[in-house]
Design a protein around this motif. Structure first.
Motif, short mmCIF file in Angstrom:
data_model
loop_
_atom_site.label_atom_id
_atom_site.label_comp_id
_atom_site.label_asym_id
_atom_site.label_seq_id
_atom_site.Cartn_x
_atom_site.Cartn_y
_atom_site.Cartn_z
N VAL A 600 0.84 -1.19 0.00
CA VAL A 600 0.00 0.00 0.00
C VAL A 600 0.88 1.25 0.00
O VAL A 600 2.08 1.19 0.27
N GLN A 601 0.25 2.39 -0.30
CA GLN A 601 0.98 3.67 -0.30
C GLN A 601 0.71 4.42 1.00
O GLN A 601 -0.42 4.43 1.51
N TYR A 602 1.78 5.06 1.51
CA TYR A 602 1.66 5.91 2.69
C TYR A 602 2.67 7.04 2.61
O TYR A 602 3.76 6.87 2.03
N PRO A 603 2.35 8.19 3.20
CA PRO A 603 3.39 9.22 3.36
C PRO A 603 4.56 8.63 4.16
O PRO A 603 4.34 7.89 5.12
N PRO A 604 5.78 8.96 3.76
CA PRO A 604 6.94 8.32 4.42
C PRO A 604 7.09 8.64 5.89
O PRO A 604 7.76 7.91 6.61
N ASP A 605 6.47 9.73 6.37
CA ASP A 605 6.58 10.04 7.79
C ASP A 605 5.53 9.29 8.62
O ASP A 605 5.60 9.27 9.84
N GLN A 606 4.54 8.67 7.94
CA GLN A 606 3.52 7.90 8.65
C GLN A 606 3.90 6.42 8.77
O GLN A 606 3.67 5.80 9.80
N HIS A 607 4.45 5.87 7.70
CA HIS A 607 4.90 4.47 7.69
C HIS A 607 6.26 4.42 7.01
O HIS A 607 6.44 4.99 5.93
N THR A 608 7.18 3.70 7.60
CA THR A 608 8.51 3.59 7.01
C THR A 608 8.40 2.92 5.65
O THR A 608 7.81 1.83 5.54
N PRO A 609 8.91 3.54 4.58
CA PRO A 609 8.83 2.91 3.26
C PRO A 609 9.52 1.55 3.25
O PRO A 609 10.54 1.34 3.90
N ALA A 610 8.92 0.62 2.53
CA ALA A 610 9.53 -0.69 2.38
C ALA A 610 10.86 -0.55 1.64
O ALA A 610 11.01 0.26 0.72
N LEU A 611 11.83 -1.36 2.07
CA LEU A 611 13.13 -1.38 1.41
C LEU A 611 13.13 -2.56 0.44
O LEU A 611 13.16 -3.73 0.85
N TRP A 612 13.09 -2.25 -0.84
CA TRP A 612 12.98 -3.28 -1.87
C TRP A 612 14.37 -3.69 -2.35
O TRP A 612 15.17 -2.85 -2.73
N HIS A 613 14.62 -5.00 -2.32
CA HIS A 613 15.87 -5.56 -2.83
C HIS A 613 15.59 -6.13 -4.22
O HIS A 613 14.64 -6.90 -4.41
N LEU A 614 16.41 -5.74 -5.17
CA LEU A 614 16.21 -6.15 -6.56
C LEU A 614 17.26 -7.18 -6.95
O LEU A 614 18.45 -6.98 -6.71
N THR A 615 16.79 -8.27 -7.54
CA THR A 615 17.71 -9.28 -8.07
C THR A 615 17.27 -9.68 -9.46
O THR A 615 16.09 -9.55 -9.80
#
Length: 615
Positions: A600-615
């Protein structure tokens, strides 16, 4: 025979000389004609001299007073950012090759608060009566060095024609990313623009019920204001009122104006309530914690857009109770403006408003000292406002850039030699009473264009308004020649390339917090990426739409049919630690993963953005 040949050569030489004297516009004469160095805004006054200044490895920045050293420190950072290496800042006697920064208050009669003198020779000197003037001289220097390390010898005295040279941005409803705004500040300063008028929402500690998305944190604003202070761009905040208040009062029906049918108006503040005034001024006080500008913009436009005062009898009752039987409903609106003006003045700030509400139907005048930004042709013309003693800024509709809509025709304005005397509905003979002009960016169709697309449209208009407010509005014979100036001086030092996708096109597996998906990363022409999976392209769709954009936090990202024109299918991959954050190009919210595995989308100060690892 040899003598005959000599006489022939002498005769031919004499004939050639006569031809040159008779035709001073020949190619040879043009080559000998002094050429003014290329800048934006163009130098109106350049006196050439013999030789040139050479910037090189031994160059130093010499400044002997605190104001000059501040300017020199900023210049040193910009020289480094522009690829000119590390240039030391020092004091004392200068030597050939040095750049001397001199802040000399005694030069004020000739240079004013923002003018400067630049002299190029064995060394290069910049003199301003203030730090701001000296700073603008360094912008000219940076533009010249962008074209080569040798600058023709000569000197100029360069003083702006108008004191307000601006850009207005409605970072309202739609969030505009902080890096984009920081780039704008740098570009404005590079072109000697000095006002960023910013309509936006600062996240409120006092009124948490108002914190629907579109806001900026106070720390973000402090960072932007500090950049503006360093680059001599005054950032003037606006909370539009009493109309367009829905970002602030949609959850406060008690403050909404109620029509005669009992319907609440979520965009209109009820100016007849003391509680509404107290609410608005409390927001002003919060903004004062982060903004340092000496002006406050309250908007005051389009209060009755799509309606009229007859639907609100309480407005007439309020006006007559306060101003007598001849008062009009519009007097209640002007009364609110004047109360805000008095409150702002008590805090050391000057009020600014738009002009369209000043139709002449009021009996109560707007308070003296208010600056009126004129954008719409109504009954009360700019000449009348000036005659009444108001300072007037030209914010004409012809200078608008509407996201996904109307775009200013910069070429036509240039060809017409447009200048700040040309208002909507009236051209003034004199510049007296005109503070300057600004271009305005509006998000009416929030998903119509991305920020990067807006930037592409903005830069020609920005350079044009810089030229028209600083000097001669038509320095070159053709628009193509004028735009060539922008190409020559290039971008401001330190601007970030926001069109760079940090991974190459290809197929990747994205993993974060127990969730994974596989998608093709495909760069878009405007510098974002689409994520194309087996079931379509990743998109934010659903929830509350604001200005045609899905701006509700918590909305799930879904796979939808791919559409290259659909801007909410474009993503920014922001490098972070050993992975990436994914921000939607339109909503400017980051993807996060919920406890039940939804993305889901959230303002970054409300929920920590997911850290996506790309392979």
């Amino acid at each position: 025979m040899p003598e005959t040949r000599k006489r022939l050569v002498r005769l031919l030489g004499a004939a050639a000389a006569l031809t040159l004297l008779a035709a001073p516009t020949s190619a040879v004469a043009q080559q000998r004609r002094p050429v003014t160095p290329v800048t934006v805004p163009a130098l109106a006054d350049w006196t050439p001299e013999q030789g040139s200044y050479a910037f090189g490895a031994g160059t130093r920045l010499v400044a002997d007073d605190a104001a000059g050293r501040r300017v020199a420190d900023t210049l040193a950072d910009d020289l480094r950012a522009a690829g000119h290496g590390v240039v030391p800042v020092t004091t004392g006697a200068s030597r050939p090759g040095d750049i001397v920064i001199d802040v000399r208050p005694s030069a004020a009669p000739a240079l004013g608060a923002e003018g400067y003198q630049l002299t190029s020779g064995r060394r290069l000197s910049i003199t301003g009566a203030t730090g701001t003037g000296a700073f603008y001289g360094t912008r000219t220097l940076l533009q010249l060095l962008a074209q080569g390390d040798r600058i023709p010898a000569g000197h100029t005295t360069d003083v702006p024609r108008y004191r307000e040279r601006g850009v207005g941005v409605c970072a309202c409803y739609i969030h505009v990313s902080l890096p984009w705004l920081e780039n704008l500040v740098r570009e404005m300063a590079y072109h000697k623009l000095n006002q960023l008028l910013l309509e936006l929402k600062v996240k409120s500690d006092v009124h948490p019920e108002a914190n629907t998305w579109g806001y900026y944190t106070k720390d973000e604003i402090r960072r932007l204001v500090a950049l503006g202070d360093r680059y001599h761009v005054e950032i003037i905040p606006e909370i539009n009122s009493p109309g367009h208040m829905d970002p602030w009062i949609e959850n406060r029906p008690d403050l909404q104006l109620t029509d005669s049918d009992g319907n609440k108006q979520p965009a209109r503040l009820d100016v007849t309530q003391q509680a509404a005034f107290d609410y608005y001024t409390s927001l002003m006080d919060e903004y004062a914690q982060v903004f340092t500008a000496k002006s406050w913009h309250m908007g005051a436009d389009e209060y009755m857009l799509g309606s009229d005062y007859a639907k609100y009898p309480q407005m007439l009752a309020f006006a007559r109770q306060k101003y007598g039987p001849d008062a009009t409903p519009q007097d209640a609106y002007v009364d609110f403006i004047n109360r805000v003006q008095a409150y702002a003045a008590g805090k050391g700030r000057q009020l600014r408003i738009w002009n369209d509400g000043l139709t002449g139907a009021n009996t109560v005048p707007v308070a003296a000292g208010t600056t009126v930004e004129h954008w719409l042709d109504v009954a009360v013309k700019p000449s009348r406002l000036i005659a009444q003693g108001y300072a007037v800024m030209n914010a004409s509709y012809s200078l608008y850039l509407v996201r996904g809509g109307f775009h200013s025709d910069t070429e036509a304005l240039y060809d017409q030699s447009w200048d700040p005397r040309s208002f909507e509905g009236e051209k003034l003979a004199s510049a007296d009473g005109i503070t300057g002009a600004k271009i305005s960016l509006w998000p009416d169709n929030g998903s119509g264009e991305t920020e990067n697309e807006v930037a592409t449209e903005l830069w020609p208009a920005l350079r044009h308004i810089a030229q028209a407010t600083w000097g001669d509005p038509h320095p070159d014979a053709t628009y193509a020649e004028f735009t060539a100036r922008g190409t020559a001086v290039g971008p401001a030092p330190g601007v970030r390339d926001l069109t760079k996708v940090p991974v190459p096109d290809g197929t990747y597996t994205f993993r974060a917090d127990g969730v994974s998906f596989r998608a093709d990363v495909l760069r878009t022409p405007d510098g974002y990426a689409t994520l194309r999976g087996t079931d379509g392209c990743l998109e934010i769709r659903g929830g509350k739409l604001t200005l045609n954009a899905p701006l509700q936090p918590g909305v799930q990202a879904t796979w939808e049919p791919c559409d290259s024109q659909n801007t909410v299918q474009r993503w920014e991959l922001e490098p972070a630690a050993d992975g990436y954050h994914l921000f939607d190009a339109i909503t400017r919210m980051a993807l996060t993963v919920t406890d039940d595995g939804r993305v889901v989308q959230y303002p970054p100060d409300q929920h920590t953005p997911a850290l996506w690892h790309l392979t």
